[in-house]
Design a protein around this motif. Structure first.
Motif, short mmCIF file in Angstrom:
data_model
loop_
_atom_site.label_atom_id
_atom_site.label_comp_id
_atom_site.label_asym_id
_atom_site.label_seq_id
_atom_site.Cartn_x
_atom_site.Cartn_y
_atom_site.Cartn_z
N PHE A 110 0.84 -1.19 0.00
CA PHE A 110 0.00 0.00 0.00
C PHE A 110 0.87 1.24 0.00
N ASP A 111 0.57 2.18 -0.87
CA ASP A 111 1.32 3.44 -0.93
C ASP A 111 0.47 4.53 -0.30
N ASN A 112 0.53 4.60 1.02
CA ASN A 112 -0.22 5.67 1.68
C ASN A 112 0.75 6.60 2.39
N LYS A 113 0.26 7.72 2.80
CA LYS A 113 1.12 8.77 3.35
C LYS A 113 1.03 8.87 4.88
N GLU A 114 0.48 7.85 5.54
CA GLU A 114 0.39 7.88 7.00
C GLU A 114 1.78 7.90 7.62
N ALA A 115 1.94 8.66 8.68
CA ALA A 115 3.23 8.80 9.33
C ALA A 115 3.77 7.47 9.87
N SER A 116 2.88 6.58 10.23
CA SER A 116 3.31 5.31 10.83
C SER A 116 3.62 4.23 9.79
N THR A 117 3.42 4.50 8.53
CA THR A 117 3.61 3.50 7.49
C THR A 117 5.02 3.57 6.90
N CYS A 118 5.64 2.40 6.79
CA CYS A 118 6.96 2.31 6.15
C CYS A 118 6.81 1.67 4.77
N ASP A 119 7.84 1.83 3.96
CA ASP A 119 7.80 1.34 2.59
C ASP A 119 8.46 -0.02 2.40
N LEU A 120 9.41 -0.36 3.27
CA LEU A 120 10.19 -1.58 3.08
C LEU A 120 10.61 -2.14 4.43
N VAL A 121 10.64 -3.46 4.54
CA VAL A 121 11.09 -4.12 5.76
C VAL A 121 12.13 -5.19 5.41
N LEU A 122 13.13 -5.30 6.28
CA LEU A 122 14.14 -6.35 6.21
C LEU A 122 14.04 -7.17 7.48
N ILE A 123 14.00 -8.49 7.33
CA ILE A 123 14.11 -9.40 8.47
C ILE A 123 15.32 -10.28 8.17
N ALA A 124 16.39 -10.07 8.92
CA ALA A 124 17.63 -10.83 8.72
C ALA A 124 17.88 -11.70 9.94
N GLU A 125 18.50 -12.85 9.72
CA GLU A 125 18.82 -13.75 10.82
C GLU A 125 20.30 -14.09 10.82
N CYS A 126 20.87 -14.02 12.03
CA CYS A 126 22.27 -14.42 12.27
C CYS A 126 22.27 -15.34 13.49
N ASP A 127 23.30 -16.18 13.59
CA ASP A 127 23.38 -17.11 14.70
C ASP A 127 23.56 -16.42 16.04
N ASN A 128 24.31 -15.32 16.05
CA ASN A 128 24.64 -14.67 17.33
C ASN A 128 25.03 -13.21 17.10
N GLU A 129 25.29 -12.52 18.20
CA GLU A 129 25.65 -11.10 18.12
C GLU A 129 26.96 -10.88 17.36
N GLU A 130 27.90 -11.77 17.54
CA GLU A 130 29.18 -11.64 16.83
C GLU A 130 28.96 -11.67 15.32
N ASN A 131 28.15 -12.59 14.85
CA ASN A 131 27.89 -12.67 13.41
C ASN A 131 27.10 -11.47 12.91
N LEU A 132 26.19 -10.96 13.73
CA LEU A 132 25.46 -9.75 13.35
C LEU A 132 26.43 -8.58 13.18
N GLY A 133 27.40 -8.49 14.08
CA GLY A 133 28.42 -7.45 13.97
C GLY A 133 29.28 -7.60 12.73
N LYS A 134 29.64 -8.83 12.40
CA LYS A 134 30.44 -9.08 11.18
C LYS A 134 29.64 -8.73 9.94
#
Length: 103
Positions: free
Chosen positions: A50-74
């Motif tokens: 949906f392309d609406n102009k509401e302040a709470s609406t975002c255009d794109l989402v990323l859901i990424a998965e890493c094994d741990n915090e160290e890998n997220l940092g890398k």
């Protein structure tokens, strides 16, 4: 496992392209990262239908998965990720992030 969730609002126009063109280009670039960054288990990228102009609406989402915090940092510091970030900062106007431990 760490889940890294990022939501963006995109500029109406940037880099000579429309918001929707940049959203799909971002999606392509982000979805390519697991093949280049071994610490990144997976990504899911969604473009808002949906392309609406509401302040709470975002255009794109990323859901990424890493094994741990160290890998997220890398992942965050990886040169291929940084290249994608260089593009993202040019076409977005807002960003929100949540990182959490998942079962």
């Amino acid at each position: 496992m760490i889940k890294h969730i990022v939501l963006w609002k995109l500029k109406d126009e940037a880099e000579g392209r429309s918001k929707i063109e940049n959203a799909h280009l971002m999606k392509t670039k982000l979805e390519a990262l697991p093949l280049m960054i071994s610490e990144l288990n997976s990504v899911e990228v969604g473009v808002n239908i949906f392309d609406n102009k509401e302040a709470s609406t975002c255009d794109l989402v990323l859901i990424a998965e890493c094994d741990n915090e160290e890998n997220l940092g890398k992942y965050a510091l990886h040169p291929e990720h940084k290249k994608v970030v260089e593009f993202i900062v040019k076409v977005t106007c807002e960003r929100r992030v949540v990182d959490y431990l998942s079962r």
